[in-house]
Design a protein around this motif. Structure first.
Motif, PDB file in Angstrom:
ATOM      1  N   PRO A  90       0.813  -1.267   0.371  1.00 45.91           N
ATOM      2  CA  PRO A  90       0.126   0.364  -0.291  1.00 45.91           C
ATOM      3  C   PRO A  90       0.751   1.305  -0.131  1.00 45.91           C
ATOM      4  CG  PRO A  90       0.125  -1.218   2.109  1.00 45.91           C
ATOM      5  CD  PRO A  90       0.371  -1.902   1.694  1.00 45.91           C
ATOM      6  N   ALA A  91       0.327   1.732  -0.713  1.00 44.10           N
ATOM      7  CA  ALA A  91       1.466   3.330  -1.000  1.00 44.10           C
ATOM      8  C   ALA A  91       1.151   4.573  -1.454  1.00 44.10           C
ATOM      9  CB  ALA A  91       2.495   2.925  -2.276  1.00 44.10           C
ATOM     10  N   ALA A  92      -0.707   4.731  -0.867  1.00 41.77           N
ATOM     11  CA  ALA A  92      -0.992   5.868  -1.817  1.00 41.77           C
ATOM     12  C   ALA A  92      -2.107   6.833  -0.987  1.00 41.77           C
ATOM     13  CB  ALA A  92      -2.330   5.286  -1.863  1.00 41.77           C
ATOM     14  N   GLY A  93      -0.742   6.896   0.239  1.00 43.72           N
ATOM     15  CA  GLY A  93      -1.266   7.857   1.441  1.00 43.72           C
ATOM     16  C   GLY A  93      -0.551   8.677   1.490  1.00 43.72           C
ATOM     17  N   ILE A  94      -1.433   9.932   2.069  1.00 50.23           N
ATOM     18  CA  ILE A  94      -0.325  11.017   1.881  1.00 50.23           C
ATOM     19  C   ILE A  94       0.905  11.372   2.886  1.00 50.23           C
ATOM     20  CG2 ILE A  94      -2.554  11.785   0.448  1.00 50.23           C
ATOM     21  CD1 ILE A  94      -3.437  13.299   2.984  1.00 50.23           C
ATOM     22  N   SER A 112       0.064  12.449   6.078  1.00 52.11           N
ATOM     23  CA  SER A 112       0.168  13.623   6.606  1.00 52.11           C
ATOM     24  C   SER A 112       1.334  14.260   7.778  1.00 52.11           C
ATOM     25  CB  SER A 112      -1.360  14.255   7.368  1.00 52.11           C
ATOM     26  OG  SER A 112      -2.070  12.616   8.057  1.00 52.11           O
ATOM     27  N   ARG A 113       1.541  13.557   8.323  1.00 49.45           N
ATOM     28  CA  ARG A 113       2.213  13.101  10.244  1.00 49.45           C
ATOM     29  C   ARG A 113       2.847  13.287   9.799  1.00 49.45           C
ATOM     30  NH1 ARG A 113       0.051   7.575  12.825  1.00 49.45           N
ATOM     31  NH2 ARG A 113      -0.284   7.343  10.770  1.00 49.45           N
ATOM     32  N   GLN A 131       7.003   8.241   1.128  1.00 49.01           N
ATOM     33  CA  GLN A 131       7.097   7.214   0.367  1.00 49.01           C
ATOM     34  C   GLN A 131       8.299   7.274  -0.343  1.00 49.01           C
ATOM     35  OE1 GLN A 131       3.815   7.814   1.431  1.00 49.01           O
ATOM     36  NE2 GLN A 131       3.297   6.750  -0.508  1.00 49.01           N
ATOM     37  N   GLY A 146      -7.349   3.509  -2.575  1.00 52.48           N
ATOM     38  CA  GLY A 146      -8.402   3.367  -2.312  1.00 52.48           C
ATOM     39  C   GLY A 146      -8.111   5.037  -0.613  1.00 52.48           C
ATOM     40  N   HIS A 183      -8.650   4.399   2.872  1.00 53.60           N
ATOM     41  CA  HIS A 183      -8.009   4.049   3.478  1.00 53.60           C
ATOM     42  C   HIS A 183      -6.804   2.972   3.284  1.00 53.60           C
ATOM     43  CE1 HIS A 183     -11.005   6.808   6.353  1.00 53.60           C
ATOM     44  NE2 HIS A 183     -11.699   5.844   5.704  1.00 53.60           N
ATOM     45  N   SER A 200      -6.536   0.685   0.063  1.00 54.85           N
ATOM     46  CA  SER A 200      -5.368   0.259  -0.746  1.00 54.85           C
ATOM     47  C   SER A 200      -5.539  -1.229  -1.245  1.00 54.85           C
ATOM     48  CB  SER A 200      -4.583   1.241  -0.469  1.00 54.85           C
ATOM     49  OG  SER A 200      -5.017   2.829  -0.669  1.00 54.85           O
TER      50      SER A 200
HETATM   51  N1  CTP Z   1      -1.792   3.609   2.643  1.00 56.62           N
HETATM   52  C1  CTP Z   1      -2.047   3.884   1.554  1.00 56.62           C
HETATM   53  N2  CTP Z   1      -3.571   4.505   1.436  1.00 56.62           N
HETATM   54  C2  CTP Z   1      -4.537   5.177   2.557  1.00 56.62           C
HETATM   55  C3  CTP Z   1      -3.164   5.289   3.280  1.00 56.62           C
HETATM   56  C4  CTP Z   1      -2.278   4.917   3.156  1.00 56.62           C
HETATM   57  O1  CTP Z   1      -2.100   2.897   0.886  1.00 56.62           O
HETATM   58  N3  CTP Z   1      -5.660   5.036   2.567  1.00 56.62           N
HETATM   59  C5  CTP Z   1      -0.406   3.468   3.012  1.00 56.62           C
HETATM   60  C6  CTP Z   1       0.785   4.510   3.031  1.00 56.62           C
HETATM   61  O2  CTP Z   1       0.859   4.999   1.630  1.00 56.62           O
HETATM   62  C7  CTP Z   1       1.539   3.973   3.927  1.00 56.62           C
HETATM   63  C8  CTP Z   1       0.669   2.633   4.678  1.00 56.62           C
HETATM   64  O3  CTP Z   1      -0.444   2.951   4.121  1.00 56.62           O
HETATM   65  O4  CTP Z   1       2.881   3.139   2.903  1.00 56.62           O
HETATM   66  C9  CTP Z   1       0.724   2.858   6.306  1.00 56.62           C
HETATM   67  O5  CTP Z   1      -0.153   4.130   5.784  1.00 56.62           O
HETATM   68  P1  CTP Z   1       0.434   5.227   7.409  1.00 56.62           P
HETATM   69  O6  CTP Z   1       1.825   5.158   8.293  1.00 56.62           O
HETATM   70  O7  CTP Z   1      -0.682   6.014   7.953  1.00 56.62           O
HETATM   71  O8  CTP Z   1       0.399   6.507   5.823  1.00 56.62           O
HETATM   72  P2  CTP Z   1      -0.594   7.909   5.534  1.00 56.62           P
HETATM   73  O9  CTP Z   1      -1.343   7.187   5.329  1.00 56.62           O
HETATM   74  O10 CTP Z   1       0.222   8.333   4.468  1.00 56.62           O
HETATM   75  O11 CTP Z   1      -0.034   9.129   6.589  1.00 56.62           O
HETATM   76  P3  CTP Z   1      -0.455   9.905   7.606  1.00 56.62           P
HETATM   77  O12 CTP Z   1      -1.571   8.173   8.522  1.00 56.62           O
HETATM   78  O13 CTP Z   1       0.567  10.829   8.680  1.00 56.62           O
HETATM   79  O14 CTP Z   1      -1.246  11.168   6.633  1.00 56.62           O
END
Ligand code: CTP
Ligand code: MG
Length: 230
Positions: free
Chosen positions: A8-12, A14-15, A23, A77, A79, A83
């Motif tokens: 899963p590599a679709a996160g943003i 934020s933290r 990533q 997706g 969450h 994804s």
């Molecule tokens: N991820 C994803 N799809 C999402 C949210 C997260 O594929 N909708 C992936 C992130 O890219 C990450 C992994 O899941 O490789 C772990 O999630 P997390 O550490 O929470 O990453 P983020 O959601 O990107 O960071 P944050 O919660 O700080 O915004």
């Protein structure tokens, strides 16, 4: 018998508060996700990787990954669980078999082959599967909304859940679908399997398999990678 990986590599991120999703930040000369993918692809028992990406992700195409890497991409997706679900559906269309799938966060670039080996050794004959984790090392407190300490939690048997998380393709896809239908918020794959009444195993991993989450984690990961290479 070979296994698959889902990333899963679709996160943003934020933290992380960076100018791009974490990533894609540079760690020891290459993007975090390239470290993660390289470690999966170079493992002799991993057949291929399905990566879930954000729509119109501008960073992925500019990675210029070697064309011979066995990587497929699909849409992520809202969450993390969405994804992963999408990637599993993609994989279902790719193979008629029911292989083990190792779900691994793009944001965990320090994963060691030896930890993957431990998982495969300990779980390949398991009826359910399991996850990599580390026992808690600190004293744990339960704290109230006004920051008063309500209790010291007994640490016995408490572990941090990390990735890879290893389950069978079809069972995991079904578990994630069911959890979503029932509005259960699952933050990892094991939770979805537990929701189905199944009992995943915990495999002891190394503590350096951190998830890049906060700004200071990048320097920590750089140090861990350097240590691993010595
Ligand atoms: N991820 C994803 N799809 C999402 C949210 C997260 O594929 N909708 C992936 C992130 O890219 C990450 C992994 O899941 O490789 C772990 O999630 P997390 O550490 O929470 O990453 P983020 O959601 O990107 O960071 P944050 O919660 O700080 O915004
Ligand atoms: Mg997140």
């Amino acid at each position: 018998n070979k296994v698959w990986a889902v990333v899963p590599a679709a996160g943003i991120g934020s933290r992380m508060q960076a100018d791009r999703p974490k990533q894609y930040l540079i760690l020891n000369n290459q993007p975090v996700i390239v470290h993660s993918l390289q470690r999966l692809i170079s493992h002799p028992l991993i057949e291929g990787v399905v990566v879930a990406l954000s729509a119109n992700d501008p960073y992925w195409p500019s990675l210029n990954l070697p064309s011979h890497w066995p990587i497929h991409t699909t849409l992520g997706g809202e969450h993390r669980a969405d994804s992963v679900s999408n990637a599993l559906e993609f994989l279902k269309n790719l193979t008629q078999r029911d292989p083990w799938v190792l779900v691994h966060d793009a944001a965990r670039p320090c994963i060691r082959h030896s930890d993957i080996d431990s998982m495969l050794q300990q779980l390949s004959d398991d009826p359910v599967g399991g996850i990599l984790g580390v026992p808690l090392s600190e004293t744990i407190k339960r704290v109230n909304a006004d920051n008063t300490i309500e209790a010291t939690v007994d640490r016995t048997g408490l572990w941090r859940a990390s990735t890879p998380q290893m389950f069978r393709l079809r069972g995991l896809a079904e578990a994630l679908t069911q959890a979503k239908q029932c509005n259960i918020n699952v933050t990892d794959e094991a939770s979805a399997m537990e929701f189905m009444g199944l009992v995943p195993k915990m495999v002891a991993g190394h503590a350096d398999n951190i998830k890049i989450t906060l700004p200071q984690d990048l320097a920590l990961a750089a140090l861990f990678l350097q240590q691993q290479n010595n």
